[in-house]
Design an enzyme around this catalytic site. Sequence first.
Site, short mmCIF file in Angstrom:
data_model
loop_
_atom_site.label_atom_id
_atom_site.label_comp_id
_atom_site.label_asym_id
_atom_site.label_seq_id
_atom_site.Cartn_x
_atom_site.Cartn_y
_atom_site.Cartn_z
N HIS A 25 0.74 -1.31 0.07
CA HIS A 25 0.00 0.17 -0.14
C HIS A 25 0.77 1.32 0.28
O HIS A 25 0.34 2.32 0.31
CB HIS A 25 -0.79 0.04 1.17
N HIS A 37 -7.76 -4.20 -0.28
CA HIS A 37 -7.31 -5.66 -0.36
C HIS A 37 -8.36 -6.50 -1.22
O HIS A 37 -8.35 -7.72 -1.43
CB HIS A 37 -7.30 -6.38 0.72
#
Lengths: 331, 331
Positions: free
Chosen positions: B57, B219
């Site tokens: 991320h 996700h």
Amino acid sequence: MKKIINNPSDFVEESIQGLVISHPEIYSFANDNQRVIKRTSKAKNKVGIVSGGGSGHLPVFTGYVGKGLLDACAVGSVFASPSVDQIASAIRNGNNGSGVLCVLGNYGGDVMNFEMACEIVKSEGIETRMIIVSDDIASASNEEKLKRRGIAGLIFTFKIAGASSENGASLEEVYNLTLKANNNLRTIGVAVSSCILPEVGKPTFELENDEIEIGMGIHGEPGIKREKLRKADLLVDDLCKIIFEDFELSNSDKVSIMINSLGATPLEELYIVSKKVNEIFSKKNIEIVKSYVGRYATSLEMAGMSISVLKLDDDLKKALFDHSECPFWIN
Amino acid sequence: MKKIINNPSDFVEESIQGLVISHPEIYSFANDNQRVIKRTSKAKNKVGIVSGGGSGHLPVFTGYVGKGLLDACAVGSVFASPSVDQIASAIRNGNNGSGVLCVLGNYGGDVMNFEMACEIVKSEGIETRMIIVSDDIASASNEEKLKRRGIAGLIFTFKIAGASSENGASLEEVYNLTLKANNNLRTIGVAVSSCILPEVGKPTFELENDEIEIGMGIHGEPGIKREKLRKADLLVDDLCKIIFEDFELSNSDKVSIMINSLGATPLEELYIVSKKVNEIFSKKNIEIVKSYVGRYATSLEMAGMSISVLKLDDDLKKALFDHSECPFWIN
């Protein structure tokens, strides 16, 4: 084509309107031209630094307008040169009464239009000089370095020129320091997948699922060779070899590097590249005094990356570290 | 899978090694744990701010270690929680003797492991508090706001907590201001295409060529609905409606917005989104005092974006604008 856009024909106008509305403290439209962005707080009594080029490369070009960087920028359509009128307006808006240095990438249309615009503003009493950035090793041989294209190294030249002008240097002095930066710059890139131009709607080029192209230009210009995708460390080894074959760096030299994503390639991959670059330079006793890792000169959502090296002396290092104000340059 | 990586199993280690080697003035490894990044210049006598979470991320989470932001961060595997040991080490390394505020996203594994780590360090005499960030409107109803996941809004909470702690606030005061930030935060996102996890090698989810998913998690968690891709202005209208239905904002309110790319979506598209968001907020007389547009919380090379809104009062605004030092936050 899956893009979050409206009409493809409005892509450029809407994106620069968004840039200006999002950061009004930094960017403003020129009063006379909606394809020219200028600094919101105009500088006084310093050399103006002006650039311009095609859209689709944000933050290049327009994003680098700001204190300590560009004074004004002309915005072309996607992957296309700005017009002579747009460039002339950018020069007028970037002029603070002390002459203007134009810093642009080495692309036929850009160079021609900047030359014509400089002629026009000359008749209005604005003195200009021009630096045509040519850092892309893949685009011409070392003997023909002046024919090379300008890619991610452009940002280093913006920073050097901008800092030098803020420090009160004359047009000649800013020109000379920026010229030295361009002489000391090398970039080599690799394309992993294509981008799609909004008004075209299909990929600019095709690469096989296991294929990459070394040295492809940021508009999809042909590179040096197509190869199989391989491990990052092997790829970076090869790219650094290309740099070292072209550019004499000796131990005790100091450099700054930029690991630039062409768009889709994520930060995690850039840092894997940066790790290997750091190891290779360290083995050669070349000191990396500052690393820039991120998206600096992109091609929309193209995947791939480039490695740029700027060899520093004291003057270039000082200019690189001087303060600037822009959402795309961390001091 | 076309990625510039070495062995997929080395992806996380190599990328954070690259992060540290590229910016040694900002980031250092903890002496006792190679999955913990701490500030190179350790703070003194202030509340420590610690986070942690899965990799993939960047800049979240580790990129936000720096003065005025996080003191230390535990780095999990791709899209996976850091271990209890790693988190406990991050808390110890982020502790400056004045207690530690843990700021994390609301994910089961993260919350459980942070709770256990806090128990461990408590026995060592380190006082902790925890803010579980829950800004993602799509992940639970307004009545169950505490069940919502934390996404791009995380960065606002890092900034608020970091600034508050640098200004000498007590653990209780930093906790209260950060809690207010989380209460005042809303994010809604849209996924346009999937990412590929290095160790999996195929897309996390599939979307048709003309399909997007509103509210999908970073996700790949299921969102609110799948829809046809439509013009950016219509999409942004719908997303802003979801925000306004959830979050009472009245005219004369001041906010900061973040338009965040999930990875591949380029800046040009984000600015088209930002333009429309600015127009919608302007019509409602809600003042956007600062816009952040870029890649803040990504999912590798996923395409898509999110819109975050932080409602400001004087204290939050001051903390937002306070100085910080990190390659991923422009002051």
